[in-house]
Structure formats: structure tokens, C-alpha cells
Write a protein that holds these residues in place. Structure first.
Motif, PDB file in Angstrom:
ATOM      1  N   LEU A  94       0.828  -1.202   0.000  1.00 53.26           N
ATOM      2  CA  LEU A  94       0.000   0.000   0.000  1.00 53.26           C
ATOM      3  C   LEU A  94       0.867   1.259   0.000  1.00 53.26           C
ATOM      4  O   LEU A  94       0.553   2.246  -0.675  1.00 53.26           O
ATOM      5  N   ARG A  95       1.953   1.229   0.757  1.00 52.97           N
ATOM      6  CA  ARG A  95       2.878   2.362   0.737  1.00 52.97           C
ATOM      7  C   ARG A  95       3.491   2.537  -0.640  1.00 52.97           C
ATOM      8  O   ARG A  95       3.692   3.669  -1.115  1.00 52.97           O
ATOM      9  N   PHE A  96       3.803   1.425  -1.308  1.00 49.54           N
ATOM     10  CA  PHE A  96       4.353   1.490  -2.659  1.00 49.54           C
ATOM     11  C   PHE A  96       3.365   2.156  -3.615  1.00 49.54           C
ATOM     12  O   PHE A  96       3.752   3.011  -4.431  1.00 49.54           O
ATOM     13  N   LEU A  97       2.092   1.783  -3.519  1.00 50.17           N
ATOM     14  CA  LEU A  97       1.084   2.377  -4.398  1.00 50.17           C
ATOM     15  C   LEU A  97       0.964   3.876  -4.162  1.00 50.17           C
ATOM     16  O   LEU A  97       0.852   4.659  -5.115  1.00 50.17           O
ATOM     17  N   GLN A  98       0.980   4.296  -2.897  1.00 50.89           N
ATOM     18  CA  GLN A  98       0.883   5.722  -2.608  1.00 50.89           C
ATOM     19  C   GLN A  98       2.115   6.479  -3.077  1.00 50.89           C
ATOM     20  O   GLN A  98       2.013   7.609  -3.563  1.00 50.89           O
ATOM     21  N   SER A  99       3.277   5.860  -2.964  1.00 51.91           N
ATOM     22  CA  SER A  99       4.527   6.557  -3.274  1.00 51.91           C
ATOM     23  C   SER A  99       4.740   6.766  -4.769  1.00 51.91           C
ATOM     24  O   SER A  99       5.597   7.565  -5.156  1.00 51.91           O
ATOM     25  N   LYS A 100       3.993   6.075  -5.616  1.00 47.98           N
ATOM     26  CA  LYS A 100       4.189   6.219  -7.062  1.00 47.98           C
ATOM     27  C   LYS A 100       3.645   7.546  -7.582  1.00 47.98           C
ATOM     28  O   LYS A 100       4.003   7.966  -8.676  1.00 47.98           O
ATOM     29  N   GLN A 101       2.766   8.198  -6.821  1.00 50.55           N
ATOM     30  CA  GLN A 101       2.166   9.452  -7.254  1.00 50.55           C
ATOM     31  C   GLN A 101       2.992  10.643  -6.768  1.00 50.55           C
ATOM     32  O   GLN A 101       3.294  10.758  -5.586  1.00 50.55           O
ATOM     33  N   LYS A 102       3.363  11.530  -7.697  1.00 56.88           N
ATOM     34  CA  LYS A 102       4.018  12.781  -7.314  1.00 56.88           C
ATOM     35  C   LYS A 102       2.974  13.739  -6.752  1.00 56.88           C
ATOM     36  O   LYS A 102       1.883  13.876  -7.301  1.00 56.88           O
ATOM     37  N   VAL A 103       3.302  14.385  -5.631  1.00 53.95           N
ATOM     38  CA  VAL A 103       2.323  15.225  -4.941  1.00 53.95           C
ATOM     39  C   VAL A 103       2.588  16.692  -5.222  1.00 53.95           C
ATOM     40  O   VAL A 103       3.672  17.086  -5.662  1.00 53.95           O
ATOM     41  N   ARG A 104       1.578  17.517  -4.927  1.00 52.58           N
ATOM     42  CA  ARG A 104       1.645  18.957  -5.194  1.00 52.58           C
ATOM     43  C   ARG A 104       2.298  19.668  -4.012  1.00 52.58           C
ATOM     44  O   ARG A 104       1.682  19.858  -2.967  1.00 52.58           O
ATOM     45  N   LEU A 105       3.539  20.051  -4.193  1.00 57.48           N
ATOM     46  CA  LEU A 105       4.233  20.907  -3.231  1.00 57.48           C
ATOM     47  C   LEU A 105       3.952  22.340  -3.637  1.00 57.48           C
ATOM     48  O   LEU A 105       4.429  22.801  -4.681  1.00 57.48           O
ATOM     49  N   ILE A 106       3.167  23.062  -2.831  1.00 57.27           N
ATOM     50  CA  ILE A 106       2.693  24.377  -3.263  1.00 57.27           C
ATOM     51  C   ILE A 106       3.554  25.521  -2.736  1.00 57.27           C
ATOM     52  O   ILE A 106       3.642  26.573  -3.368  1.00 57.27           O
ATOM     53  N   SER A 107       4.195  25.328  -1.576  1.00 61.86           N
ATOM     54  CA  SER A 107       5.026  26.415  -1.058  1.00 61.86           C
ATOM     55  C   SER A 107       5.984  25.880  -0.011  1.00 61.86           C
ATOM     56  O   SER A 107       5.833  24.764   0.493  1.00 61.86           O
ATOM     57  N   ALA A 108       6.976  26.694   0.297  1.00 59.48           N
ATOM     58  CA  ALA A 108       7.943  26.361   1.346  1.00 59.48           C
ATOM     59  C   ALA A 108       8.356  27.651   2.034  1.00 59.48           C
ATOM     60  O   ALA A 108       8.451  28.707   1.402  1.00 59.48           O
ATOM     61  N   ARG A 109       8.584  27.558   3.318  1.00 58.86           N
ATOM     62  CA  ARG A 109       9.121  28.692   4.074  1.00 58.86           C
ATOM     63  C   ARG A 109      10.507  28.318   4.572  1.00 58.86           C
ATOM     64  O   ARG A 109      10.699  27.265   5.188  1.00 58.86           O
ATOM     65  N   VAL A 110      11.456  29.173   4.305  1.00 61.77           N
ATOM     66  CA  VAL A 110      12.841  28.965   4.715  1.00 61.77           C
ATOM     67  C   VAL A 110      13.098  29.824   5.939  1.00 61.77           C
ATOM     68  O   VAL A 110      13.138  31.056   5.856  1.00 61.77           O
ATOM     69  N   LEU A 111      13.258  29.169   7.087  1.00 60.16           N
ATOM     70  CA  LEU A 111      13.508  29.886   8.330  1.00 60.16           C
ATOM     71  C   LEU A 111      15.001  30.165   8.485  1.00 60.16           C
ATOM     72  O   LEU A 111      15.850  29.514   7.859  1.00 60.16           O
ATOM     73  N   THR A 112      15.316  31.110   9.335  1.00 60.46           N
ATOM     74  CA  THR A 112      16.707  31.530   9.495  1.00 60.46           C
ATOM     75  C   THR A 112      17.545  30.532  10.283  1.00 60.46           C
ATOM     76  O   THR A 112      18.759  30.681  10.367  1.00 60.46           O
ATOM     77  N   CYS A 113      16.925  29.528  10.872  1.00 60.22           N
ATOM     78  CA  CYS A 113      17.661  28.574  11.711  1.00 60.22           C
ATOM     79  C   CYS A 113      17.852  27.241  10.996  1.00 60.22           C
ATOM     80  O   CYS A 113      17.785  26.178  11.623  1.00 60.22           O
ATOM     81  N   GLU A 114      18.092  27.285   9.683  1.00 68.27           N
ATOM     82  CA  GLU A 114      18.286  26.080   8.868  1.00 68.27           C
ATOM     83  C   GLU A 114      17.109  25.114   9.040  1.00 68.27           C
ATOM     84  O   GLU A 114      17.272  23.916   9.260  1.00 68.27           O
ATOM     85  N   THR A 115      15.934  25.677   8.944  1.00 65.57           N
ATOM     86  CA  THR A 115      14.705  24.900   9.081  1.00 65.57           C
ATOM     87  C   THR A 115      13.775  25.240   7.925  1.00 65.57           C
ATOM     88  O   THR A 115      13.703  26.389   7.487  1.00 65.57           O
ATOM     89  N   LEU A 116      13.082  24.225   7.430  1.00 63.77           N
ATOM     90  CA  LEU A 116      12.138  24.393   6.332  1.00 63.77           C
ATOM     91  C   LEU A 116      10.746  24.007   6.794  1.00 63.77           C
ATOM     92  O   LEU A 116      10.577  23.097   7.610  1.00 63.77           O
ATOM     93  N   GLU A 117       9.761  24.695   6.248  1.00 63.15           N
ATOM     94  CA  GLU A 117       8.381  24.254   6.362  1.00 63.15           C
ATOM     95  C   GLU A 117       7.861  24.028   4.949  1.00 63.15           C
ATOM     96  O   GLU A 117       7.828  24.960   4.134  1.00 63.15           O
ATOM     97  N   LEU A 118       7.479  22.802   4.655  1.00 63.25           N
ATOM     98  CA  LEU A 118       6.946  22.453   3.337  1.00 63.25           C
ATOM     99  C   LEU A 118       5.433  22.320   3.438  1.00 63.25           C
ATOM    100  O   LEU A 118       4.920  21.652   4.344  1.00 63.25           O
TER     101      LEU A 118
END
Length: 713
Positions: A321-345
Motif C-alpha cells: 500500500l505504501r508502494f502504491l501511494q509513493s508512485k504518485q508525485k504530490v503537489r508541493l505548493i510552497s515552502a518557508r525557509v527559516l533563518t535557523c536552517e529549518t524548512l516548512e513544506l
């Protein structure tokens, strides 16, 4: 009307709890019966009295002797897994309002108190009880089989043509291998992320990895001794040539040696010194479990493989089931780059995807590594943010550093291929049962608390529930990491100022700076991506009734497997074994069984996946069309600007008190917290979690109820 709704909800929840109680009672009865089979199996009583009766009752031309073992050891556990699916489905139906009425009714709170025991680390009394029971079972299984095998050792030695002491080595090696099979039986349950058995024990997959580690070490230790003793036996009895035998009608030595070889390579990379320094080596060699299991089944045949089959069968369903879900590319709509080497996707999702706080999601970015999957904490709330799901990523390894470097490039990235698995998490939460919540985090350990606070914001603002007071103690190395606190406030979907309904106090401790550093004038950077039209929003792999679908997959796939095996035995194996001078080879039976297991799981899981995918395609297409429109893009840009301007929430800033140059006095703070029931959650480094657990279990006060949140994989 509101009172009537609460009464109706309360009545419904009472019925749900009654049904769940019946399910637990039935599952416990089946488990005890299965445990009894484990206990009596290594005794003469089983082989002289019980076994002939069971063979007569279950043996047939359809399944032969394999049917007996499957009825005794495989079917009961799979039936418990189906019951577990029903239990978790009902758990999700409970209302949040009634949860608060069970505030102080945690009957097992004494047994859940943690203890620090070396080398096990932090364990509860419940865990110690089950660990002791498991060790007792292994010791009993080993000693009873030794007694059974050694009772006829003289006759066996004469038949084998060896000395008695040599025969003892032979039998001892066999018994150790059989004991290792018990450990292997339980090895795969903790790593089945959609497990329906772990919730019956109040566990989650991400919180049960330590059991997988313990069982893995025990399994490989016993199997290694098993192999070395056989080599010793062959050497002292002058039979080293048997190392190269592949007996078609008995145990195959070559396949056992190959299985042990792959297992040893896998095992060698799991020790902390290697795993932490060379994670990629650890990750890739773990795929050798496929060869390990294939040659293990070829070595033992299906007679012994059916004993460990339930856990592996459920793991294979989960993995496919994980394999089936992983075959689909998902919509990454935005990201926030924080000043402390941290990302929010931030990803797009359909509104029907619901998840609980402290859930995790696995990400794969092919441009960084095509095979590596890494878990990250989900910080969004499915009630407040119905169309998006967010994760926070802190740079702590080579994979995350590569991702951060891509995101922080001066030239914006338009699109990144991302696949996901999950989200995975508890079926429900019980934060409302406490008067006060003390959340203690170190560094990036604050991530799961973001989702908890957002959930409480939703409960207080939308459901009008009485929420507990919240004390957040966050420890950071430097001032730049304070920017992670800005993620506490929901980015969308919540009324303005709703967080003020919470009694929230934040104490931030900067441990490596003695005074406030100069403010970083560089604003938080937001990246808006342009997803491809083929990128889909994240959807629940089996729809909203995913647990009912999982029960259907387990049942139907096992039924298909039995059908395939029955046809094979009826029309091919049985006629050959009983009508000719030939005997169907054991390893060929094992190969057919592995093929049938794979085919049954693929057919059942694919059918369920495609059915649910068809139902969600309409909403997926609507989201894709809206995202591709210019109007949607303009709204995203406006939303991004608004988000940047509103990040320093005034209500949030008023709740933060910052301390410099020292760590909090956790013992003093915890002992001074008022309330009849205080929930204490710790997330971060192991030493921090252990220190908090030691304080809560010290017995100095009775109102502290500890829970550890660990995502160390």
C-alpha cells in the motif's frame, strides 16, 4: 439544542466504547488461545494427543499438513488484525466533546509510569510486563524443546550414526533455531505503519521501533548461534559436506546459510556506531530483508514459516500500500525557509484526509535520493487547514542539508518532485483529559507540539471545548532558533485571534547565549512553487473509511491465498505425493506459497486502491484545475504576502518569555504545576526525555502523567 447534541454524542460514544470492549475481549480470548498453542507446542502432550486431533480436523487434500499449522498459528492472528481494524475505525468515530468527560479515567495510569532501566532505556511497567512475558515464553519454549528432544537422544544418535554428545549439539542447534523463530514471528509488527494490532495495545508504529530493534538483535543472535552450532556439529562429526546440500525433501542447508549471510550483513549495519555515521549504508542494506526472508522460507519450508507468517503477511500488505501511494508525485505548493536552517513544506491535500496531532509523514525527493525516505512531523491541523498539510524539516543530516541548500538558493526553484507516504499517527488523542499540559521540547523537538497546540486552538475556538492550560518549555541553542515558535500559529483557516482563547504560556530558553543577539533583519523567505498538472494532492490511500478497507484487504487477500494453495495441493501436490513414487519438493512448495502470497496481496490491495482512487479523482481534478488557473496563482501570491506580514503574531509574542544562558529547572517547574491531572509530554534528545521521565516517576507528586514523543528511526 447544544445540550441535546452533547447528550446524543455522549450516548453514541458509550455505545462505541461497549462495542470496542467486546472487540477487545474477543481479541484477547483468541490471543490467549494462540498463546496456549505456543506453550504446549514444545511438549510431548502436543505431539501425542493434540497434534493428531488437529491434523484430523484440519488436514485435507486442499492444504495437507500446512493447513494444520495455518489454522493454529496464522489464521488467529490475522483475525485479530481484522478486529483491530474495526476497533480503530470506531475509535475515530468518538466525539471530541465526550473525551473531556473521561478526563481522569485512565485506569492504567500507574502502570504507564516510566522507568529508566539500562540498557533498555525508558520503559513503562506495562512494557516491562510484556517483555518479561516474552522472555518467559522464549525460555519455556527453549527448555521444553530441549527436554523433549534430549529424551530420545540415544535413539536419535544411533539413527544418525553419531556419538551422543555430537547428537546433543545437533539437537541444541535445532532448538535454538526454533526459539529464534519466535522472535522473528514478532519482528515485523512494529514496522507495519498501518498496523491494526499495535493500537489494540495503545501503541503506534513510530513509537514501537525500539521493539523492532530489540527483537532484531534477539533474532539474529539466536540464528547466528543456530548456524555456528550446526557448523560445529558437521565439523566434529566429519560431515562438512552437508553445508553444500540442498535437500528437496527436507531442510535445505544452503538456503539457510544464505539467509544467515544476508541477515548478518543487515545486522552489522544496525549498531548505533555505524547507523549514525553511515546512515545511507544502514538504509540500503536493510533492503536485504527481502533476500533474508526468501531464503529463510526456502530453508524451513512452509511448516515453520506459517508460524511467523501473520506478522510478515501484514507487513507485506502495508508495504505494498505504501508502494502504491509513493508512485504518485504530490503537489508541493510552497515552502518557508527559516533563518535557523529549518524548512516548512506545504502540500496540497483533499479535504477528506484527516489525521491526528503528532502524526508523521515520510518524504522522498528523487533529485536528492531515489531510494531514501525520511519521516518528518506534521505540524498542520486537518481541521484548521483543510486543503493543506505541512511538515517541518530541521537540517540535521546530509539528506536534509541537501534539501535546504536547494531551497535556499538565490534563484527560486519552480518545482520539486516529491513523493509521500502517510500521514501516520494515533487514531485519537486524549489531551482533554488533563487540566494542564506541560510540553517540554529541545531544538526541533518542538515540531509535534505545534500540531498539538493547533488542535487545541481548533477545539477551543470551533468546538467550544474546555481546553487545558498549556505551558510550553522550549530549549534552543541560539536566538535564531526562536523563529520556530512563529510556526505555532496556524497559517490559514482559523479566525483572527482564536489562539487567545487558549491559556498558553511559552518559556523559551537560549542555552548558549547569555544575552539577546541582534535581530536578524533578513525576512523569512517564502517560495511559491508551480506544480505540474500531473502532480496530485495528497489523498488517503484507502479513502476516509481506510480501516474498514484494510480489514477487507486482509480478509480477501488471505482468502485468495488459501484458494491458490488449495488448488495447488488438490490438483498437483496431493496426486504426486500419494499417487506416484515422487514427492513434491519442499522448496518448490515454498516458492509457490511465496508467489501466491504476493499475488493475493497485489490483487486485493490493488482493487481496493483503484476503487478509492476513482472516488477521489473528481476532487483531485478540481484542485488541479484551480491550482492551474491564474486566479489561484494570484490568490497564492496575496496569501504569501499576507503571511509574511502577519508572522509575528501579537498574541503569540505576548505569551513568550525568553531566558538566556541557562536551562530550565525542570524538577522545580514540574513539581510546582497545579492541577489534579497534569499531562507532561517531552520531545527532543534522549537525555531530555529521560530526565523528564525520571522526575514524573519519582513519586514526589501524583498528578504528573508522562508521555514521550520520539521519532528516532
Amino acid at each position: 439544542m447544544e445540550v441535546m447534541n452533547k447528550r446524543s454524542s455522549s450516548f453514541s460514544d458509550v455505545k462505541i466504547r461497549m462495542i470496542q470492549g467486546a472487540i477487545l475481549a474477543l481479541a484477547l480470548t483468541i490471543f490467549l488461545g494462540n498463546l496456549m498453542m505456543w506453550i504446549i507446542m514444545p511438549t510431548s502432550t502436543y505431539y501425542q494427543k493434540w497434534y493428531p486431533v488437529l491434523v484430523a480436523a484440519t488436514n485435507s487434500t486442499f492444504f495437507d499438513i500446512q493447513g494444520t499449522i495455518m489454522m493454529n498459528f496464522t489464521f488467529p492472528i490475522l483475525f485479530i488484525a481484522v478486529l483491530g481494524c474495526l476497533y480503530v475505525h470506531l475509535e475515530k468515530k468518538k466525539s471530541d466533546i465526550v473525551t473531556s468527560s473521561y478526563r481522569n479515567k485512565d485506569w492504567l495510569k500507574i502502570l504507564k509510569k516510566p522507568k529508566i532501566i539500562k540498557p533498555l532505556g525508558m520503559v513503562t511497567w506495562i512494557e516491562l510486563f510484556f517483555l518479561a512475558m516474552f522472555i518467559i515464553l522464549c525460555v519455556w519454549y527453549f527448555s521444553a524443546f530441549v527436554y523433549l528432544q534430549f529424551s530420545t537422544i540415544t535413539t536419535y544418535a544411533a539413527t544418525k550414526g553419531v556419538e551422543v554428545w555430537q547428537a546433543r549439539i545437533d539437537e541444541l542447534a535445532l532448538v535454538i533455531g526454533l526459539t529464534g523463530n519466535i522472535c522473528l514471528t514478532f519482528l515485523f509488527y512494529p514496522v507495519s505503519r498501518c498496523s491494526s494490532i499495535l493500537p489494540l495495545l495503545g501503541l503506534t508504529s513510530e513509537g514501537s521501533i525500539k521493539y523492532h530493534i530489540w527483537l532484531g538483535h534477539m533474532t539474529m543472535t539466536l540464528f547466528t548461534i543456530h548456524g555456528l552450532l550446526y557448523i560445529l556439529f558437521w565439523a566434529v562429526s566429519g560431515r562438512l559436506h552437508e553445508m553444500l546440500t540442498w535437500d528437496p525433501h527436507y531442510i535445505s542447508n544452503v538456503s539457510g546459510e544464505l539467509s544467515l549471510l544476508f541477515g548478518l550483513i543487515l545486522w552489522a549495519t544496525t549498531f548505533p556506531a555505524i547507523r549514525r555515521r553511515m546512515f545511507e549504508l544502514f538504509f540500503y542494506t536493510h533492503y536485504l530483508y527481502i533476500l533474508f526472508m526468501v531464503f529463510y522460507i526456502l530453508h524451513t519450508g512452509m511448516f515453520y514459516a506459517c508460524i511467523m507468517l501473520p506478522g510478515f503477511f501484514l507487513f507485506l500488505i502495508d508495504r505494498y500500500l505504501r508502494f502504491l501511494q509513493s508512485k504518485q508525485k504530490v503537489r508541493l505548493i510552497s515552502a518557508r525557509v527559516l533563518t535557523c536552517e529549518t524548512l516548512e513544506l506545504n502540500f496540497s491535500k483533499i479535504s477528506g484526509l484527516e489525521y491526528a496531532p503528532t502524526s508523521i509523514m515520510f518524504l522522498n525527493v528523487p533529485s536528492i535520493s531515489k531510494l531514501q525516505w525520511h519521516p518528518f512531523t506534521v505540524t498542520s491541523n486537518s481541521n484548521l487547514e483543510s486543503d493543506t498539510i505541512s511538515v517541518v524539516i530541521k537540517c540535521e543530516g546530509s539528506w536534509t542539508k541537501k534539501l535546504y541548500s536547494v531551497m535556499s538558493l538565490p534563484s527560486s526553484v519552480n518545482r520539486i518532485d516529491v513523493s509521500v507516504e502517510g500521514p501516520y499517527g494515533p487514531a485519537s488523542t486524549h489531551f482533554l483529559r488533563h487540566d494542564t499540559l506541560v510540553l517540554i521540547s529541545g531544538g526541533s523537538g518542538i515540531a509535534p507540539f505545534i500540531s498539538i497546540i493547533r488542535e487545541l486552538i481548533y477545539m477551543s475556538s470551533t468546538l467550544k471545548c474546555k481546553t487545558p492550560k498549556i505551558l510550553l518549555l522550549s530549549m534552543f541553542r541560539n536566538t535564531t532558533q526562536l523563529s520556530m515558535l512563529k510556526l505555532l500559529h496556524p497559517i490559514a483557516g482559523t479566525p483572527s485571534g482564536c489562539s487567545s482563547n487558549l491559556d498558553l504560556q511559552i518559556e523559551a530558553y537560549i542555552t548558549r547565549e547569555t544575552e539577546p543577539a541582534q535581530e536578524n533583519s533578513e525576512p523569512l523567505r517564502t517560495i511559491l512553487f508551480k506544480p505540474d498538472h500531473s502532480d496530485a494532492p495528497i489523498t488517503p490511500i484507502l479513502g476516509q473509511n481506510n480501516w474498514l478497507w484494510l480489514a477487507a484487504i486482509i480478509s480477501s487477500s488471505f482468502a485468495l491465498y488459501l484458494l491458490f494453495v488449495g488448488l495447488l495441493y488438490q490438483y498437483y501436490v496431493y496426486p504426486m505425493d500419494h499417487g506416484t513414487n515422487k514427492v513434491f519438493p519442499i522448496y518448490t512448495r515454498a516458492l509457490f506459497n511465496m508467489l501466491f502470497i504476493a499475488a493475493a496481496i497485489v490483487i486485493a490491495a490493488s482493487a481496493a486502491f483503484l476503487w478509492n482512487k476513482k472516488k477521489s479523482d473528481r476532487e483531485t481534478k478540481q484542485i488541479q484545475d484551480m491550482a492551474d488557473s491564474a486566479k489561484s496563482l494570484n490568490s497564492l501570491l496575496a496569501y504569501a504576502d499576507q503571511e509574511l506580514e502577519s508572522l509575528p503574531q501579537q498574541s503569540l509574542d505576548k505569551s513568550i518569555k525568553t531566558h538566556y544562558g541557562h536551562r530550565p529547572d525542570l524538577k522545580r517547574i514540574l513539581l510546582e504545576v497545579k492541577g489534579s491531572s497534569v499531562g507532561v509530554l517531552a520531545s527532543g534528545p534522549k537525555t531530555l526525555r529521560h530526565d523528564v521521565a525520571a522526575i514524573c516517576s519519582s513519586g514526589l507528586v501524583e498528578n504528573l502523567h508522562f508521555e514521550s514523543i520520539s521519532f528516532t528511526w
